[in-house]
Design an enzyme around this catalytic site. Structure first.
Site, PDB file in Angstrom:
ATOM      1  N   HIS A  42       0.816  -1.228   0.000  1.00 15.70           N
ATOM      2  CA  HIS A  42       0.000   0.000   0.000  1.00 15.70           C
ATOM      3  C   HIS A  42       0.847   1.274   0.000  1.00 15.70           C
ATOM      4  O   HIS A  42       0.299   2.368  -0.175  1.00 15.70           O
ATOM      5  CB  HIS A  42      -0.928   0.035   1.213  1.00 15.70           C
ATOM      6  CG  HIS A  42      -1.984  -1.026   1.203  1.00 15.70           C
ATOM      7  ND1 HIS A  42      -2.848  -1.192   0.145  1.00 15.70           N
ATOM      8  CD2 HIS A  42      -2.293  -1.988   2.112  1.00 15.70           C
ATOM      9  CE1 HIS A  42      -3.663  -2.217   0.407  1.00 15.70           C
ATOM     10  NE2 HIS A  42      -3.340  -2.716   1.589  1.00 15.70           N
ATOM     11  N   ASP A  98      -2.850 -10.739  -2.485  1.00 19.24           N
ATOM     12  CA  ASP A  98      -3.424 -10.191  -1.252  1.00 19.24           C
ATOM     13  C   ASP A  98      -4.865  -9.758  -1.546  1.00 19.24           C
ATOM     14  O   ASP A  98      -5.180  -9.351  -2.667  1.00 19.24           O
ATOM     15  CB  ASP A  98      -2.584  -8.987  -0.804  1.00 19.24           C
ATOM     16  CG  ASP A  98      -2.973  -8.463   0.563  1.00 19.24           C
ATOM     17  OD1 ASP A  98      -2.270  -8.781   1.530  1.00 19.24           O
ATOM     18  OD2 ASP A  98      -3.978  -7.722   0.654  1.00 19.24           O
ATOM     19  N   HIS A 149      -6.374  -7.195  -0.686  1.00 20.80           N
ATOM     20  CA  HIS A 149      -6.469  -5.758  -0.947  1.00 20.80           C
ATOM     21  C   HIS A 149      -5.676  -5.404  -2.204  1.00 20.80           C
ATOM     22  O   HIS A 149      -4.641  -6.012  -2.485  1.00 20.80           O
ATOM     23  CB  HIS A 149      -5.909  -4.964   0.237  1.00 20.80           C
ATOM     24  CG  HIS A 149      -6.605  -5.255   1.530  1.00 20.80           C
ATOM     25  ND1 HIS A 149      -6.105  -6.142   2.468  1.00 20.80           N
ATOM     26  CD2 HIS A 149      -7.782  -4.792   2.016  1.00 20.80           C
ATOM     27  CE1 HIS A 149      -6.943  -6.200   3.499  1.00 20.80           C
ATOM     28  NE2 HIS A 149      -7.971  -5.397   3.254  1.00 20.80           N
ATOM     29  N   ASP A 187      -4.993 -12.789   3.284  1.00 28.20           N
ATOM     30  CA  ASP A 187      -6.225 -12.244   3.850  1.00 28.20           C
ATOM     31  C   ASP A 187      -7.442 -12.487   2.950  1.00 28.20           C
ATOM     32  O   ASP A 187      -8.543 -12.038   3.283  1.00 28.20           O
ATOM     33  CB  ASP A 187      -6.073 -10.754   4.209  1.00 28.20           C
ATOM     34  CG  ASP A 187      -5.254  -9.966   3.217  1.00 28.20           C
ATOM     35  OD1 ASP A 187      -4.941 -10.501   2.131  1.00 28.20           O
ATOM     36  OD2 ASP A 187      -4.907  -8.802   3.520  1.00 28.20           O
TER      37      ASP A 187
HETATM   38 ZN   LIG Z   1      -4.253  -7.179   2.545  1.00 31.23          ZN
END
Ligand SMILES: [Zn+2]
Length: 312
Positions: A125, A162, A164, A245
């Site tokens: 991120h 991931d 995200h 996740d």
């Molecule tokens: Zn994540």
């Protein structure tokens, strides 16, 4: 040829507030897993810290200044609503960088087929100018940069499973045609980027997945979109943002993947690494916040990396 495992020694030293999902217990759980007999055959590598200043290769001076000036002498300071820094956090980020770069050296020099780095905090991120989403340096972006600058790789691919979207990695490379970035991620979900229409300079592939979709939707996304694009890009090395996740037990997201899905995607990525870049694959841990979901996903991922390299 072998699989190398890098386990961060000082992961406990990056402290987040009570109740924060990105916590030292994540690595503690993985260290328990790696101590089991099942991982005896996997070669462990010592982790030496790399200089945090390497962050400058992919981040702006403003980013570094923000992180350094926020770092507290004691207690925990906050960089954004989700992102915290404690007195020794940068030493932890430095061993994450050190693990990733040493894994890259070994794989690029042909000492190993592939490597997995168990480390925190995650990195995908962190944008060029903005630390966010638990991330203090975009480790995989630094590794991609070094693959090109140090090892002469012409084309570097990053695949991010991931749950995200890796907005930071996309932000850093979206105008760099020789770095490919593909992500599967739940949408809508934090950080809100990763629409299929975001294609960079033709080097970005985003495949949003609906909440509560399972491994079959994921397989379709990889078979139809990500794997053909990755194969066509034909990288010299494949880097993997391995977050766990998307596991059905994860508290931060709502995808319904299980360990068999992490094994499947790992195997498919290895197939392309074998076909296109002499197996060269370096995998870095990103998210994964349910401790058992994380451990089961990492076990499935590592088993597949290891099995692929021992059975040829
Ligand atoms: Zn994540």
């Amino acid at each position: 040829m072998t699989t190398l495992l890098y386990v961060q020694p000082n992961s406990d030293d990056h402290v987040t507030p009570p109740g924060h999902p990105e916590r030292p217990d994540r690595l503690k759980r993985l260290k328990t897993l790696f101590d089991s007999d099942r991982f005896e055959g996997i070669e462990r590598h010592e982790v030496e810290p790399a200089d945090y200043a390497l962050a400058e290769t992919v981040h702006s001076a403003h980013f570094i200044e923000q992180v350094l000036s926020t770092r507290p002498a004691e207690g925990i300071a906050q960089l954004d609503p989700d992102t915290y820094i404690s007195p020794k956090s940068l030493e932890v980020a430095s061993t994450a960088l050190g693990a990733a770069l040493s894994a890259l050296d070994s794989v690029m020099q042909g000492e190993a087929n592939n490597a997995f780095c168990a480390m925190r905090p995650p990195g995908h991120h962190a944008e060029r100018d903005k630390p966010m989403g638990f991330c203090l340096v975009n480790t995989i972006a630094v590794a991609a940069h070094m693959a090109r600058e140090k090892h002469g790789a012409e084309r570097v691919a990053i695949v991010d499973f991931d749950v995200h979207h890796g907005n930071g990695t996309q932000n850093i490379f979206e105008t760099v045609p020789d770095v490919f970035y593909a992500s599967s991620h739940q949408a809508p979900l934090y950080p809100g980027t990763g629409d299929a229409s975001e294609t960079g300079v033709g080097n970005i592939v985003n495949v949003p997945l609906a909440a509560h979709s399972d491994g079959s939707a994921m397989r379709e996304a990889y078979n139809d979109r990500i794997l053909p694009a990755l194969n066509a890009f034909s990288p010299d090395v494949l880097l993997v943002s391995a977050g766990f996740d998307a596991d059905t037990r994860d508290p931060l997201a709502q995808l319904d993947w299980g360990p068999q899905d992490f094994a499947w995607v790992t195997g498919k990525l290895m197939d392309i690494a074998e076909r296109r870049c002499s197996n060269r694959l370096v995998s870095l841990l990103e998210g994964g916040y349910d401790l058992e979901g994380l451990a089961d996903g990492v076990e499935a991922h590592l088993n597949m990396l290891f099995k692929g390299t021992t059975t040829g």
